[in-house]
Design a protein around this motif. Sequence first.
Motif, PDB file in Angstrom:
ATOM      1  N   GLU A   9      17.842 -19.285  68.934  1.00  0.00           N
ATOM      2  CA  GLU A   9      16.731 -18.346  68.880  1.00  0.00           C
ATOM      3  C   GLU A   9      17.198 -17.030  68.268  1.00  0.00           C
ATOM      4  O   GLU A   9      18.257 -16.506  68.649  1.00  0.00           O
ATOM      5  CB  GLU A   9      16.184 -18.077  70.287  1.00  0.00           C
ATOM      6  CG  GLU A   9      15.762 -19.324  71.040  1.00  0.00           C
ATOM      7  CD  GLU A   9      15.421 -19.036  72.491  1.00  0.00           C
ATOM      8  OE1 GLU A   9      15.642 -17.881  72.939  1.00  0.00           O
ATOM      9  OE2 GLU A   9      14.949 -19.955  73.174  1.00  0.00           O
ATOM     10  N   VAL A  10      16.417 -16.499  67.344  1.00  0.00           N
ATOM     11  CA  VAL A  10      16.739 -15.232  66.688  1.00  0.00           C
ATOM     12  C   VAL A  10      15.490 -14.358  66.671  1.00  0.00           C
ATOM     13  O   VAL A  10      14.384 -14.838  66.365  1.00  0.00           O
ATOM     14  CB  VAL A  10      17.243 -15.438  65.246  1.00  0.00           C
ATOM     15  CG1 VAL A  10      17.482 -14.094  64.558  1.00  0.00           C
ATOM     16  CG2 VAL A  10      18.525 -16.264  65.239  1.00  0.00           C
ATOM     17  N   SER A  11      15.654 -13.067  67.004  1.00  0.00           N
ATOM     18  CA  SER A  11      14.560 -12.097  66.959  1.00  0.00           C
ATOM     19  C   SER A  11      14.982 -10.913  66.114  1.00  0.00           C
ATOM     20  O   SER A  11      16.081 -10.372  66.287  1.00  0.00           O
ATOM     21  CB  SER A  11      14.199 -11.600  68.366  1.00  0.00           C
ATOM     22  OG  SER A  11      13.726 -12.661  69.164  1.00  0.00           O
ATOM     23  N   GLY A 189      27.550 -22.481  61.996  1.00  0.00           N
ATOM     24  CA  GLY A 189      26.905 -23.429  62.883  1.00  0.00           C
ATOM     25  C   GLY A 189      26.970 -23.007  64.326  1.00  0.00           C
ATOM     26  O   GLY A 189      27.133 -21.830  64.658  1.00  0.00           O
ATOM     27  N   LEU A 190      26.874 -24.014  65.197  1.00  0.00           N
ATOM     28  CA  LEU A 190      26.748 -23.788  66.626  1.00  0.00           C
ATOM     29  C   LEU A 190      27.766 -24.660  67.363  1.00  0.00           C
ATOM     30  O   LEU A 190      27.627 -25.883  67.380  1.00  0.00           O
ATOM     31  CB  LEU A 190      25.337 -24.152  67.097  1.00  0.00           C
ATOM     32  CG  LEU A 190      24.161 -23.565  66.298  1.00  0.00           C
ATOM     33  CD1 LEU A 190      22.846 -24.141  66.808  1.00  0.00           C
ATOM     34  CD2 LEU A 190      24.152 -22.048  66.366  1.00  0.00           C
ATOM     35  N   PRO A 191      28.778 -24.057  67.965  1.00  0.00           N
ATOM     36  CA  PRO A 191      29.724 -24.850  68.752  1.00  0.00           C
ATOM     37  C   PRO A 191      29.208 -25.075  70.166  1.00  0.00           C
ATOM     38  O   PRO A 191      28.303 -24.377  70.634  1.00  0.00           O
ATOM     39  CB  PRO A 191      30.979 -23.968  68.762  1.00  0.00           C
ATOM     40  CG  PRO A 191      30.428 -22.578  68.712  1.00  0.00           C
ATOM     41  CD  PRO A 191      29.165 -22.647  67.891  1.00  0.00           C
ATOM     42  N   GLY A 195      26.015 -18.535  73.477  1.00  0.00           N
ATOM     43  CA  GLY A 195      26.388 -17.267  72.861  1.00  0.00           C
ATOM     44  C   GLY A 195      25.733 -17.077  71.513  1.00  0.00           C
ATOM     45  O   GLY A 195      24.520 -17.222  71.367  1.00  0.00           O
ATOM     46  N   GLN A 196      26.574 -16.778  70.510  1.00  0.00           N
ATOM     47  CA  GLN A 196      26.109 -16.492  69.159  1.00  0.00           C
ATOM     48  C   GLN A 196      26.442 -17.662  68.236  1.00  0.00           C
ATOM     49  O   GLN A 196      27.246 -18.532  68.576  1.00  0.00           O
ATOM     50  CB  GLN A 196      26.789 -15.220  68.642  1.00  0.00           C
ATOM     51  CG  GLN A 196      26.582 -13.990  69.501  1.00  0.00           C
ATOM     52  CD  GLN A 196      25.168 -13.445  69.398  1.00  0.00           C
ATOM     53  OE1 GLN A 196      24.550 -13.502  68.349  1.00  0.00           O
ATOM     54  NE2 GLN A 196      24.652 -12.916  70.507  1.00  0.00           N
ATOM     55  N   PHE A 254      20.587 -15.975  70.280  1.00  0.00           N
ATOM     56  CA  PHE A 254      21.166 -16.738  71.375  1.00  0.00           C
ATOM     57  C   PHE A 254      21.183 -18.209  70.994  1.00  0.00           C
ATOM     58  O   PHE A 254      20.229 -18.719  70.386  1.00  0.00           O
ATOM     59  CB  PHE A 254      20.361 -16.568  72.667  1.00  0.00           C
ATOM     60  CG  PHE A 254      20.839 -17.435  73.794  1.00  0.00           C
ATOM     61  CD1 PHE A 254      21.979 -17.090  74.500  1.00  0.00           C
ATOM     62  CD2 PHE A 254      20.178 -18.606  74.129  1.00  0.00           C
ATOM     63  CE1 PHE A 254      22.445 -17.894  75.537  1.00  0.00           C
ATOM     64  CE2 PHE A 254      20.631 -19.416  75.161  1.00  0.00           C
ATOM     65  CZ  PHE A 254      21.771 -19.061  75.867  1.00  0.00           C
ATOM     66  N   MET A 255      22.251 -18.889  71.320  1.00  0.00           N
ATOM     67  CA  MET A 255      22.339 -20.321  71.072  1.00  0.00           C
ATOM     68  C   MET A 255      22.956 -21.007  72.279  1.00  0.00           C
ATOM     69  O   MET A 255      23.732 -20.430  73.036  1.00  0.00           O
ATOM     70  CB  MET A 255      23.134 -20.622  69.810  1.00  0.00           C
ATOM     71  CG  MET A 255      24.646 -20.421  69.916  1.00  0.00           C
ATOM     72  SD  MET A 255      25.496 -21.922  70.452  1.00  0.00           S
ATOM     73  CE  MET A 255      27.146 -21.298  70.802  1.00  0.00           C
ATOM     74  N   ARG A 256      22.569 -22.294  72.439  1.00  0.00           N
ATOM     75  CA  ARG A 256      23.165 -23.136  73.481  1.00  0.00           C
ATOM     76  C   ARG A 256      23.343 -24.533  72.917  1.00  0.00           C
ATOM     77  O   ARG A 256      22.428 -25.083  72.307  1.00  0.00           O
ATOM     78  CB  ARG A 256      22.304 -23.190  74.715  1.00  0.00           C
ATOM     79  CG  ARG A 256      22.869 -24.094  75.829  1.00  0.00           C
ATOM     80  CD  ARG A 256      21.919 -24.296  76.985  1.00  0.00           C
ATOM     81  NE  ARG A 256      21.641 -23.058  77.694  1.00  0.00           N
ATOM     82  CZ  ARG A 256      20.460 -22.466  77.708  1.00  0.00           C
ATOM     83  NH1 ARG A 256      19.443 -23.001  77.035  1.00  0.00           N
ATOM     84  NH2 ARG A 256      20.273 -21.353  78.372  1.00  0.00           N
TER      85      ARG A 256
END
Length: 261
Positions: A9-11, A189-191, A195-196, A254-256
């Motif tokens: 999610e990004v704002s 990417g997203l580990p 977090g980020q 925020f990422m999960r």
Amino acid sequence: MTELQFCYEVSLDFSSPVHDHAFVLRCLPHDMPEQILLWSELIIQPEPHRISFGGDAFGNRLITGFLPEQHDSFRYSVEGRARRDDSERLHFQTPLTCYRYPSGMTQPSPEMARFLADCNIDFHGCTLEAAEELSEAVHEYFEYVPGVTGTATTAAESFAMRQGVCQDYAQCYIALARMAGYSARYVCGLPEGEGQSHAWAEVCIDGVWEGMDPTRNCRAGETYLKLAVGRDFLDCPVERGVFYGAVDQCQTAFMRVTSDQ
């Protein structure tokens, strides 16, 4: 094989309304033999006047859109599930030539050349062991300090400061790896975790791309979800846009990612 459940999610909040906002997103995982997007849901607010889906020269998924009306915030979120299986990685005779030579953000400096020589790593044959040793050397050289570098900071500039964030670690590693004879590329990417978003590198060894994360001093394997790849950061930012309006903007993200192994 690993299945990854993810959300991102990004704002963007603007100090006053903007309009005629054109944007490009790379927030959907890159499809490749070792990574398949199983399902996803993308939400963009405000809803774009027009939106299209495509790809770029590196195979990354692109989402482009346009918001003509005034708005004081821009938000997008994506959630879904992807499968990672490194046993399915494509074998290359020769990767793209652009991954072998310096790019705009990864031009090496004389200081970096001296560092590479002083590492005393045997790069003959461009082995996996040498690539891991180089990742450890970059990790030990840098101090992780947010805010001292930006998206326009080159590898040589961050290397001179010995400080930076994951983008800087990755770009410096790529510059050094290319000098050592590897084909290397940038990955965002997203580990696994919270977090980020994150950045790391991949080097081509024995015909396959091997992930290296010098920020965390570890391999980047099946628990890392790739959103986009390129020569350096400028080839694959997650979000880029232009709009009319003289404003300040604040971004939160925020990422999960969770895995089922």
